[in-house]
Scaffold this motif. Structure first.
Motif, PDB file in Angstrom:
ATOM      1  N   PRO A  87       0.809  -1.232   0.000  1.00  0.00           N
ATOM      2  CA  PRO A  87       0.000   0.000   0.000  1.00  0.00           C
ATOM      3  C   PRO A  87       0.842   1.282   0.000  1.00  0.00           C
ATOM      4  N   ILE A  88       1.913   1.307   0.786  1.00  0.00           N
ATOM      5  CA  ILE A  88       2.685   2.544   0.884  1.00  0.00           C
ATOM      6  C   ILE A  88       3.402   2.840  -0.438  1.00  0.00           C
ATOM      7  N   LEU A  89       4.021   1.802  -0.996  1.00  0.00           N
ATOM      8  CA  LEU A  89       4.685   2.005  -2.289  1.00  0.00           C
ATOM      9  C   LEU A  89       3.683   2.445  -3.347  1.00  0.00           C
ATOM     10  N   ARG A  90       2.527   1.814  -3.312  1.00  0.00           N
ATOM     11  CA  ARG A  90       1.470   2.140  -4.261  1.00  0.00           C
ATOM     12  C   ARG A  90       1.117   3.619  -4.231  1.00  0.00           C
ATOM     13  N   GLU A  91       0.892   4.105  -3.020  1.00  0.00           N
ATOM     14  CA  GLU A  91       0.610   5.520  -2.823  1.00  0.00           C
ATOM     15  C   GLU A  91       1.742   6.377  -3.378  1.00  0.00           C
ATOM     16  N   ARG A  92       2.954   5.956  -3.030  1.00  0.00           N
ATOM     17  CA  ARG A  92       4.125   6.706  -3.464  1.00  0.00           C
ATOM     18  C   ARG A  92       4.189   6.793  -4.984  1.00  0.00           C
ATOM     19  N   LEU A  93       3.931   5.691  -5.650  1.00  0.00           N
ATOM     20  CA  LEU A  93       4.049   5.657  -7.105  1.00  0.00           C
ATOM     21  C   LEU A  93       3.002   6.554  -7.765  1.00  0.00           C
ATOM     22  N   ARG A  94       1.858   6.664  -7.131  1.00  0.00           N
ATOM     23  CA  ARG A  94       0.820   7.518  -7.687  1.00  0.00           C
ATOM     24  C   ARG A  94       1.298   8.961  -7.861  1.00  0.00           C
ATOM     25  N   THR A  95       2.191   9.389  -6.961  1.00  0.00           N
ATOM     26  CA  THR A  95       2.648  10.778  -6.997  1.00  0.00           C
ATOM     27  C   THR A  95       3.939  10.936  -7.794  1.00  0.00           C
ATOM     28  N   LEU A  96       4.425   9.853  -8.361  1.00  0.00           N
ATOM     29  CA  LEU A  96       5.710   9.895  -9.072  1.00  0.00           C
ATOM     30  C   LEU A  96       5.504   9.752 -10.577  1.00  0.00           C
ATOM     31  N   PRO A  97       6.312  10.461 -11.391  1.00  0.00           N
ATOM     32  CA  PRO A  97       6.289  10.236 -12.847  1.00  0.00           C
ATOM     33  C   PRO A  97       6.637   8.789 -13.183  1.00  0.00           C
ATOM     34  N   THR A  98       6.031   8.286 -14.207  1.00  0.00           N
ATOM     35  CA  THR A  98       6.157   6.866 -14.546  1.00  0.00           C
ATOM     36  C   THR A  98       7.598   6.405 -14.717  1.00  0.00           C
ATOM     37  N   ASP A  99       8.442   7.298 -15.267  1.00  0.00           N
ATOM     38  CA  ASP A  99       9.814   6.848 -15.520  1.00  0.00           C
ATOM     39  C   ASP A  99      10.634   6.677 -14.238  1.00  0.00           C
ATOM     40  N   GLN A 100      10.051   7.040 -13.113  1.00  0.00           N
ATOM     41  CA  GLN A 100      10.773   6.807 -11.852  1.00  0.00           C
ATOM     42  C   GLN A 100      10.216   5.628 -11.065  1.00  0.00           C
ATOM     43  N   HIS A 101       9.176   5.047 -11.584  1.00  0.00           N
ATOM     44  CA  HIS A 101       8.578   3.905 -10.888  1.00  0.00           C
ATOM     45  C   HIS A 101       9.554   2.757 -10.718  1.00  0.00           C
ATOM     46  N   GLU A 102      10.271   2.458 -11.780  1.00  0.00           N
ATOM     47  CA  GLU A 102      11.155   1.299 -11.729  1.00  0.00           C
ATOM     48  C   GLU A 102      12.190   1.443 -10.623  1.00  0.00           C
ATOM     49  N   ALA A 103      12.845   2.616 -10.579  1.00  0.00           N
ATOM     50  CA  ALA A 103      13.894   2.819  -9.580  1.00  0.00           C
ATOM     51  C   ALA A 103      13.328   2.745  -8.166  1.00  0.00           C
ATOM     52  N   ALA A 104      12.227   3.452  -7.931  1.00  0.00           N
ATOM     53  CA  ALA A 104      11.652   3.470  -6.588  1.00  0.00           C
ATOM     54  C   ALA A 104      11.312   2.061  -6.120  1.00  0.00           C
ATOM     55  N   THR A 105      10.778   1.265  -7.030  1.00  0.00           N
ATOM     56  CA  THR A 105      10.449  -0.114  -6.683  1.00  0.00           C
ATOM     57  C   THR A 105      11.713  -0.951  -6.495  1.00  0.00           C
ATOM     58  N   ALA A 106      12.623  -0.818  -7.460  1.00  0.00           N
ATOM     59  CA  ALA A 106      13.800  -1.685  -7.464  1.00  0.00           C
ATOM     60  C   ALA A 106      14.630  -1.535  -6.191  1.00  0.00           C
ATOM     61  N   PHE A 107      14.780  -0.330  -5.696  1.00  0.00           N
ATOM     62  CA  PHE A 107      15.610  -0.149  -4.507  1.00  0.00           C
ATOM     63  C   PHE A 107      14.955  -0.747  -3.267  1.00  0.00           C
ATOM     64  N   LYS A 108      13.630  -0.655  -3.216  1.00  0.00           N
ATOM     65  CA  LYS A 108      12.960  -1.265  -2.074  1.00  0.00           C
ATOM     66  C   LYS A 108      13.083  -2.780  -2.149  1.00  0.00           C
ATOM     67  N   VAL A 109      12.902  -3.316  -3.326  1.00  0.00           N
ATOM     68  CA  VAL A 109      13.075  -4.760  -3.495  1.00  0.00           C
ATOM     69  C   VAL A 109      14.505  -5.152  -3.137  1.00  0.00           C
ATOM     70  N   PHE A 110      15.437  -4.353  -3.572  1.00  0.00           N
ATOM     71  CA  PHE A 110      16.852  -4.584  -3.269  1.00  0.00           C
ATOM     72  C   PHE A 110      17.077  -4.657  -1.756  1.00  0.00           C
ATOM     73  N   ALA A 111      16.520  -3.711  -1.027  1.00  0.00           N
ATOM     74  CA  ALA A 111      16.686  -3.694   0.433  1.00  0.00           C
ATOM     75  C   ALA A 111      16.068  -4.944   1.060  1.00  0.00           C
ATOM     76  N   PHE A 112      14.859  -5.271   0.649  1.00  0.00           N
ATOM     77  CA  PHE A 112      14.197  -6.418   1.265  1.00  0.00           C
ATOM     78  C   PHE A 112      14.829  -7.739   0.842  1.00  0.00           C
ATOM     79  N   GLU A 113      15.351  -7.789  -0.370  1.00  0.00           N
ATOM     80  CA  GLU A 113      16.100  -8.980  -0.770  1.00  0.00           C
ATOM     81  C   GLU A 113      17.332  -9.139   0.123  1.00  0.00           C
ATOM     82  N   GLY A 114      17.977  -8.026   0.413  1.00  0.00           N
ATOM     83  CA  GLY A 114      19.142  -8.072   1.306  1.00  0.00           C
ATOM     84  C   GLY A 114      18.765  -8.614   2.675  1.00  0.00           C
ATOM     85  N   MET A 115      17.649  -8.149   3.183  1.00  0.00           N
ATOM     86  CA  MET A 115      17.221  -8.640   4.496  1.00  0.00           C
ATOM     87  C   MET A 115      16.850 -10.112   4.438  1.00  0.00           C
ATOM     88  N   ALA A 116      16.241 -10.503   3.341  1.00  0.00           N
ATOM     89  CA  ALA A 116      15.874 -11.913   3.191  1.00  0.00           C
ATOM     90  C   ALA A 116      17.127 -12.782   3.181  1.00  0.00           C
TER      91      ALA A 116
END
Lengths: 209, 209
Positions: free
Chosen positions: A140-169
DNA sequence: AGCTTCATGTAATCCGTTACATGATTCC
DNA sequence: GGAATCATGTAACGGATTACATGAAGCT
């Protein structure tokens, strides 16, 4: 020092009350950063006083306050993100204890290792679930965040969060394997030590417990 | 809460001064637990007042105090070792920052990832060196400790320390790999995003920097 | 009427960090 | 004589934990 930035970062996703932040901490985000309400509320107020957060009071019946990040807050977050931080010195309970596990009774040592195993396994599940929800657009939080972001930044915003959580995993997986090796080590040590070189080889007698 | 036990555990190896403890922290042990002198000295005094440590004052010229663990101290350590501890909630700076790296300038993000990479690499080297010294009998504190232990307990005392340091080494390796993947991700993102779908494919122009 | 959840906080205490102070000994 | 190392600390501050306090809204 970084509860401040954890709050700013979270609130860039979408405005929230302190209570909701606490809930987020308890659920997914708590594995990146955690704090109890008694720390959150005063900090939010301080950030608001410093002009980094905006408070929208909702006095209709409830006395609740929705915080959002101001331009100054966004700037402060960006500044922190742009200044390098060195990893803090380790201070992890479980490594300290593991190094001296020979002081514990074997049963206590086993219980401790199993407790770690359970805790890290649970952490792995949660962290993987969050990663999945980030990937499939359910978070939900990422979703909200993406709504306010230009489409070309969606990938980066998502990828870094996935990167962090993959690291924790990965860290969780590593610790699970580690705890399992600890249990094996314990079993191996229990099979050998207090035998004064001439004890019988009747290991089969000690099957229970 | 566990500086107390870190000190007790260390001092069961061999009696030491606060200064030597600080040195040990700076060298090998600091990767299990770390604290500055300003925390060590007062804590040692408190533990001595509580009867967990013995102070041998060496007033010959120097004013130095050699601390050793009392029977009560050993009991307290054993008690802690026998009572299970749950892993503390995560609060790691680098995961928090990583999750929001899209806020940083690409160069800053790269610098940060490289800094982590360097720091974790260094940590890995140190931790591996300690593990090796434990295995080949070079580690001075373990050596002292083993001198006071019956031979049939040598294996366990050594094995658990090796176990702990192996765990730290694995964690470091994992984080190194993680930081490297972060750099790759960054490079990949930089190659694609701000291109409005019709930019030329002349990537070779951006070789420097 | 009573329990749970929402919602915000205070107070005390503890743990940790940073900066600074002091003086003796050892080595060059 | 001067620098590095040995050796022990104090003071101030900030961050985190625990326990407690309060009250409204909503559900059963």
């Amino acid at each position: 020092m970084s509860l401040k930035f954890a709050l700013l970062a979270l609130l860039t996703g979408s405005p929230m009350t302190g209570y909701e932040i606490g809930k987020s901490f308890d659920a997914s985000v708590g594995h990146v950063w955690n704090a109890p309400g008694s720390q959150i509320y005063p900090e939010l107020r301080r950030l608001a006083n410093a002009g980094l957060l905006n408070v929208e009071e909702v006095p209709e019946g409830r006395r609740k306050k929705i915080y959002s990040v101001t331009a100054a807050g966004r700037e402060s977050l960006r500044e922190w993100m742009n200044s390098p931080s060195t990893p803090e010195p380790t201070r992890e309970n479980h490594f300290l204890k593991a190094a001296y596990l020979d002081w514990a009774d074997p049963e206590a040592a086993q219980a401790q290792l199993q407790l770690w195993l359970a805790a890290f396994t649970q952490r792995l599940h949660i962290v993987e679930a969050v990663r999945d929800s980030l990937l499939n657009g359910t978070h939900p939080i990422l979703r909200e965040r993406l709504r306010t972001l230009p489409t070309d930044q969606h990938e980066a915003a998502t990828a870094f969060k996935v990167f962090a959580f993959e690291g924790m995993a990965e860290e969780a997986r590593q610790k699970i394997a580690w705890a399992e090796r600890g249990l094996e080590l314990l079993a191996r040590l229990e099979r050998t030590p207090a035998r004064p070189a001439d004890a019988p080889a009747t290991q089969t007698a000690r099957v229970t417990t």
